[in-house]
Scaffold this motif. Structure first.
Motif, PDB file in Angstrom:
ATOM      1  N   ILE B  64      -0.570  -5.501  -5.124  1.00  0.00           N
ATOM      2  CA  ILE B  64      -1.467  -4.348  -5.208  1.00  0.00           C
ATOM      3  C   ILE B  64      -1.162  -3.620  -6.513  1.00  0.00           C
ATOM      4  CG2 ILE B  64      -2.163  -2.154  -4.191  1.00  0.00           C
ATOM      5  CD1 ILE B  64      -1.329  -3.199  -1.483  1.00  0.00           C
ATOM      6  N   GLN B  65      -2.188  -3.468  -7.329  1.00  0.00           N
ATOM      7  CA  GLN B  65      -1.970  -2.754  -8.589  1.00  0.00           C
ATOM      8  C   GLN B  65      -2.526  -1.344  -8.483  1.00  0.00           C
ATOM      9  OE1 GLN B  65      -3.886  -5.912 -10.714  1.00  0.00           O
ATOM     10  NE2 GLN B  65      -2.159  -6.072 -12.110  1.00  0.00           N
ATOM     11  N   ILE B  66      -1.823  -0.412  -9.081  1.00  0.00           N
ATOM     12  CA  ILE B  66      -2.305   0.971  -9.115  1.00  0.00           C
ATOM     13  C   ILE B  66      -2.420   1.383 -10.578  1.00  0.00           C
ATOM     14  CG2 ILE B  66      -1.967   3.313  -8.270  1.00  0.00           C
ATOM     15  CD1 ILE B  66       0.103   2.221  -6.312  1.00  0.00           C
ATOM     16  N   THR B  67      -3.589   1.835 -10.962  1.00  0.00           N
ATOM     17  CA  THR B  67      -3.759   2.255 -12.351  1.00  0.00           C
ATOM     18  C   THR B  67      -3.469   3.738 -12.481  1.00  0.00           C
ATOM     19  OG1 THR B  67      -6.073   2.777 -12.081  1.00  0.00           O
ATOM     20  CG2 THR B  67      -5.562   0.521 -12.703  1.00  0.00           C
ATOM     21  N   GLU B  68      -3.365   4.146 -13.742  1.00  0.00           N
ATOM     22  CA  GLU B  68      -3.029   5.524 -14.078  1.00  0.00           C
ATOM     23  C   GLU B  68      -3.937   6.542 -13.386  1.00  0.00           C
ATOM     24  OE1 GLU B  68      -2.709   7.765 -18.299  1.00  0.00           O
ATOM     25  OE2 GLU B  68      -2.482   5.597 -18.294  1.00  0.00           O
ATOM     26  N   ASN B  69      -5.243   6.177 -13.261  1.00  0.00           N
ATOM     27  CA  ASN B  69      -6.192   7.117 -12.678  1.00  0.00           C
ATOM     28  C   ASN B  69      -6.145   7.132 -11.160  1.00  0.00           C
ATOM     29  OD1 ASN B  69      -7.099   7.588 -15.287  1.00  0.00           O
ATOM     30  ND2 ASN B  69      -8.522   5.846 -15.151  1.00  0.00           N
ATOM     31  N   GLY B  70      -5.322   6.260 -10.592  1.00  0.00           N
ATOM     32  CA  GLY B  70      -5.213   6.243  -9.136  1.00  0.00           C
ATOM     33  C   GLY B  70      -6.093   5.196  -8.482  1.00  0.00           C
ATOM     34  N   ASN B  71      -6.745   4.344  -9.284  1.00  0.00           N
ATOM     35  CA  ASN B  71      -7.525   3.256  -8.693  1.00  0.00           C
ATOM     36  C   ASN B  71      -6.580   2.190  -8.173  1.00  0.00           C
ATOM     37  OD1 ASN B  71      -8.930   4.536 -11.073  1.00  0.00           O
ATOM     38  ND2 ASN B  71     -10.637   3.541 -10.045  1.00  0.00           N
ATOM     39  N   VAL B  72      -6.924   1.635  -7.026  1.00  0.00           N
ATOM     40  CA  VAL B  72      -6.057   0.654  -6.389  1.00  0.00           C
ATOM     41  C   VAL B  72      -6.766  -0.700  -6.361  1.00  0.00           C
ATOM     42  CG1 VAL B  72      -4.916   0.030  -4.233  1.00  0.00           C
ATOM     43  CG2 VAL B  72      -4.893   2.391  -4.995  1.00  0.00           C
ATOM     44  N   PHE B  73      -6.075  -1.719  -6.893  1.00  0.00           N
ATOM     45  CA  PHE B  73      -6.659  -3.053  -6.961  1.00  0.00           C
ATOM     46  C   PHE B  73      -5.839  -4.032  -6.140  1.00  0.00           C
ATOM     47  CE2 PHE B  73      -8.139  -0.959 -10.761  1.00  0.00           C
ATOM     48  CZ  PHE B  73      -9.456  -1.378 -10.861  1.00  0.00           C
ATOM     49  N   LEU B  74      -6.517  -4.820  -5.319  1.00  0.00           N
ATOM     50  CA  LEU B  74      -5.872  -5.911  -4.601  1.00  0.00           C
ATOM     51  C   LEU B  74      -6.689  -7.147  -4.932  1.00  0.00           C
ATOM     52  CD1 LEU B  74      -3.951  -7.094  -2.406  1.00  0.00           C
ATOM     53  CD2 LEU B  74      -5.562  -6.291  -0.704  1.00  0.00           C
ATOM     54  N   ASN B  75      -6.069  -8.131  -5.526  1.00  0.00           N
ATOM     55  CA  ASN B  75      -6.775  -9.339  -5.992  1.00  0.00           C
ATOM     56  C   ASN B  75      -7.952  -8.995  -6.884  1.00  0.00           C
ATOM     57  OD1 ASN B  75      -5.171 -11.218  -4.822  1.00  0.00           O
ATOM     58  ND2 ASN B  75      -6.310 -11.237  -2.888  1.00  0.00           N
ATOM     59  N   ASP B  76      -7.729  -8.085  -7.820  1.00  0.00           N
ATOM     60  CA  ASP B  76      -8.744  -7.649  -8.784  1.00  0.00           C
ATOM     61  C   ASP B  76      -9.957  -6.971  -8.155  1.00  0.00           C
ATOM     62  OD1 ASP B  76      -7.225  -8.473 -10.898  1.00  0.00           O
ATOM     63  OD2 ASP B  76      -8.017 -10.523 -10.827  1.00  0.00           O
ATOM     64  N   ASP B 116       2.892   2.972 -15.335  1.00  0.00           N
ATOM     65  CA  ASP B 116       3.963   3.937 -15.589  1.00  0.00           C
ATOM     66  C   ASP B 116       3.620   5.377 -15.225  1.00  0.00           C
ATOM     67  OD1 ASP B 116       5.883   2.245 -16.284  1.00  0.00           O
ATOM     68  OD2 ASP B 116       5.827   2.623 -18.446  1.00  0.00           O
ATOM     69  N   ASN B 117       2.362   5.755 -15.469  1.00  0.00           N
ATOM     70  CA  ASN B 117       2.044   7.171 -15.301  1.00  0.00           C
ATOM     71  C   ASN B 117       1.448   7.506 -13.942  1.00  0.00           C
ATOM     72  OD1 ASN B 117       2.987   7.746 -17.845  1.00  0.00           O
ATOM     73  ND2 ASN B 117       1.029   7.208 -18.786  1.00  0.00           N
ATOM     74  N   VAL B 118       1.525   6.558 -13.029  1.00  0.00           N
ATOM     75  CA  VAL B 118       0.996   6.811 -11.689  1.00  0.00           C
ATOM     76  C   VAL B 118       1.864   7.855 -10.998  1.00  0.00           C
ATOM     77  CG1 VAL B 118       0.586   5.762  -9.431  1.00  0.00           C
ATOM     78  CG2 VAL B 118       0.033   4.507 -11.500  1.00  0.00           C
ATOM     79  N   LYS B 119       1.183   8.795 -10.343  1.00  0.00           N
ATOM     80  CA  LYS B 119       1.922   9.841  -9.622  1.00  0.00           C
ATOM     81  C   LYS B 119       2.490   9.270  -8.315  1.00  0.00           C
ATOM     82  CE  LYS B 119       0.717  13.599 -12.119  1.00  0.00           C
ATOM     83  NZ  LYS B 119       0.981  12.999 -13.446  1.00  0.00           N
ATOM     84  N   GLN B 120       3.635   9.795  -7.934  1.00  0.00           N
ATOM     85  CA  GLN B 120       4.321   9.327  -6.733  1.00  0.00           C
ATOM     86  C   GLN B 120       3.439   9.432  -5.488  1.00  0.00           C
ATOM     87  OE1 GLN B 120       7.039   7.810  -6.263  1.00  0.00           O
ATOM     88  NE2 GLN B 120       7.680   8.184  -4.157  1.00  0.00           N
ATOM     89  N   GLN B 121       2.599  10.459  -5.418  1.00  0.00           N
ATOM     90  CA  GLN B 121       1.752  10.615  -4.233  1.00  0.00           C
ATOM     91  C   GLN B 121       0.858   9.395  -4.033  1.00  0.00           C
ATOM     92  OE1 GLN B 121       1.381  13.302  -1.726  1.00  0.00           O
ATOM     93  NE2 GLN B 121       0.382  11.489  -0.927  1.00  0.00           N
ATOM     94  N   ARG B 122       0.351   8.828  -5.160  1.00  0.00           N
ATOM     95  CA  ARG B 122      -0.535   7.663  -5.039  1.00  0.00           C
ATOM     96  C   ARG B 122       0.259   6.451  -4.548  1.00  0.00           C
ATOM     97  NH1 ARG B 122      -5.267   7.471  -3.337  1.00  0.00           N
ATOM     98  NH2 ARG B 122      -6.553   5.781  -4.130  1.00  0.00           N
ATOM     99  N   VAL B 123       1.485   6.297  -5.047  1.00  0.00           N
ATOM    100  CA  VAL B 123       2.341   5.187  -4.625  1.00  0.00           C
ATOM    101  C   VAL B 123       2.608   5.297  -3.125  1.00  0.00           C
ATOM    102  CG1 VAL B 123       4.593   4.091  -4.939  1.00  0.00           C
ATOM    103  CG2 VAL B 123       3.412   5.072  -6.901  1.00  0.00           C
ATOM    104  N   VAL B 124       2.901   6.527  -2.688  1.00  0.00           N
ATOM    105  CA  VAL B 124       3.182   6.740  -1.264  1.00  0.00           C
ATOM    106  C   VAL B 124       1.920   6.506  -0.428  1.00  0.00           C
ATOM    107  CG1 VAL B 124       3.822   8.521   0.424  1.00  0.00           C
ATOM    108  CG2 VAL B 124       5.195   8.198  -1.601  1.00  0.00           C
ATOM    109  N   ASP B 125       0.747   6.821  -0.987  1.00  0.00           N
ATOM    110  CA  ASP B 125      -0.508   6.524  -0.282  1.00  0.00           C
ATOM    111  C   ASP B 125      -0.610   5.042   0.029  1.00  0.00           C
ATOM    112  OD1 ASP B 125      -1.301   9.129  -0.303  1.00  0.00           O
ATOM    113  OD2 ASP B 125      -2.669   8.929  -2.011  1.00  0.00           O
ATOM    114  N   VAL B 126      -0.290   4.221  -0.974  1.00  0.00           N
ATOM    115  CA  VAL B 126      -0.377   2.763  -0.790  1.00  0.00           C
ATOM    116  C   VAL B 126       0.683   2.287   0.208  1.00  0.00           C
ATOM    117  CG1 VAL B 126      -0.166   0.535  -1.948  1.00  0.00           C
ATOM    118  CG2 VAL B 126      -1.378   2.385  -3.061  1.00  0.00           C
ATOM    119  N   LEU B 127       1.905   2.836   0.091  1.00  0.00           N
ATOM    120  CA  LEU B 127       2.961   2.501   1.062  1.00  0.00           C
ATOM    121  C   LEU B 127       2.530   2.891   2.468  1.00  0.00           C
ATOM    122  CD1 LEU B 127       6.290   3.596  -0.628  1.00  0.00           C
ATOM    123  CD2 LEU B 127       5.810   1.358   0.289  1.00  0.00           C
ATOM    124  N   ASN B 128       1.858   4.042   2.542  1.00  0.00           N
ATOM    125  CA  ASN B 128       1.369   4.535   3.825  1.00  0.00           C
ATOM    126  C   ASN B 128       0.332   3.565   4.404  1.00  0.00           C
ATOM    127  OD1 ASN B 128       1.275   6.683   5.783  1.00  0.00           O
ATOM    128  ND2 ASN B 128      -0.782   7.088   5.007  1.00  0.00           N
TER     129      ASN B 128
END
Lengths: 154, 149
Positions: B64-76, B116-128
């Motif tokens: 799962i990729q997360i871009t700087e703007n908070g967009n989340v990509f799974l398999n593109d 690199d510049n992804v905010k922790q909240q977005r990372v935790v959203d994906v973990l959630n």
């Protein structure tokens, strides 16, 4: 006629059970207060994850606090070089590896509890994760809140 | 000679100040415990090292990729709006992914690769979202030079 002297019963309340009860409550809350004492940096605003679980067992945790760069904290301001906070002191990557390794020597079951601010950038977290891996820790936990509202998590 | 009658001094302890004090302490500890908002866990594990001789089950791994703007990509493919923290689409897809992996009897694995510049909240959203889909094997791609640790 002799008037019966009205006896005034002395109003005495037995306070012993209440005091027992209050003492019990006091001890309960004192223990609660000391149990929840972990290395917390108050500047950290944890992210929200509704599916996160409230842990039963808080033992064996090493805490690393991460705030957005430049945030002033008790032990100085965080910077690009020293972004991590352990026990209120800012430290750099080698310092973090050293602290974790030392703690791991006494506690082999050590897990790292990362209290990362919701606005902190992932590049700092990435460095912390790498430091954990270098110190031989593979079990990492992110601290979160279950809800945005104040008060206890539901 | 008249003997002086010895008065029995009744041993009375005035407990009022002590009770005052105890009440004060009680209230203090009650207030200080409720002030602390309870923290919850969301965990992941870094991939450990496996012995060369061990036979390793090849896990079903997705990135799962997360871009700087908070967009989340799974398999593109992009899932959910950057402002949506519940990520219903991603959770739905992850549940399907886990069910497929379960059916094939391989562990379902997720690697999260945030920029690199992804905010922790977005990372935790994906973990959630991973936790919501009951995927336990979550790890991060954090290596420099595209090297995963």
């Amino acid at each position: 006629m002799k008037l019966k002297k009205q006896e005034e019963p002395e109003a005495s309340v037995d306070m012993t059970p209440m005091i027992d009860c209050v003492f019990l409550l006091l001890i309960f809350f004192m223990v609660c207060a000391t149990m929840s004492k972990v290395d917390q940096t108050p500047e950290v605003v944890l992210p929200i994850a509704p599916k996160a679980a409230i842990p039963d067992d808080l033992r064996g945790r090493g805490v690393v606090n991460i705030v957005p760069l430049g945030t002033p904290v008790g032990g100085g301001a965080t910077s690009e070089d020293t972004p991590f906070i352990i026990y209120g002191q800012v430290t750099d990557e080698p310092g973090l590896v050293k602290a974790i390794s030392e703690r791991r020597a006494t506690e082999p079951e050590l897990r790292i509890y990362m209290r990362v601010d919701r606005n902190a950038e992932f590049k700092i977290v990435k460095r912390a994760i790498r430091a954990c891996a270098n110190a031989g820790i593979f079990d990492i936990i992110f601290g979160t809140f279950q809800s945005a509202s104040a008060g206890g998590g539901s | 000679m008249k003997l002086k009658h010895k008065d029995d001094v009744k041993a009375v302890v005035d407990m009022t100040p002590m009770i005052d004090c105890v009440f004060l302490l009680l209230v203090f500890f009650m207030v200080s415990t409720t002030f602390n908002k309870q923290e919850a866990d969301i965990s992941f594990a870094l991939p450990g090292t496996a012995e060369q001789s061990d036979s390793v089950e090849i896990p079903d791994e997705q990135i799962i990729q997360i871009t700087e703007n908070g967009n989340v990509f799974l398999n593109d493919l992009e899932y959910d709006a950057p402002t949506d923290s519940d990520m219903p689409e991603l959770v739905k897809t992850l549940i399907l992914f886990r069910q497929t992996a379960d059916a094939n009897q391989v562990p379902a694995m997720i690697t999260i690769a945030p920029e690199d510049n992804v905010k922790q909240q977005r990372v935790v959203d994906v973990l959630n979202a991973c936790t919501a889909a009951k995927i336990a094997n979550v790890t991060f791609a954090v290596g420099s030079e595209d090297e995963e640790i």
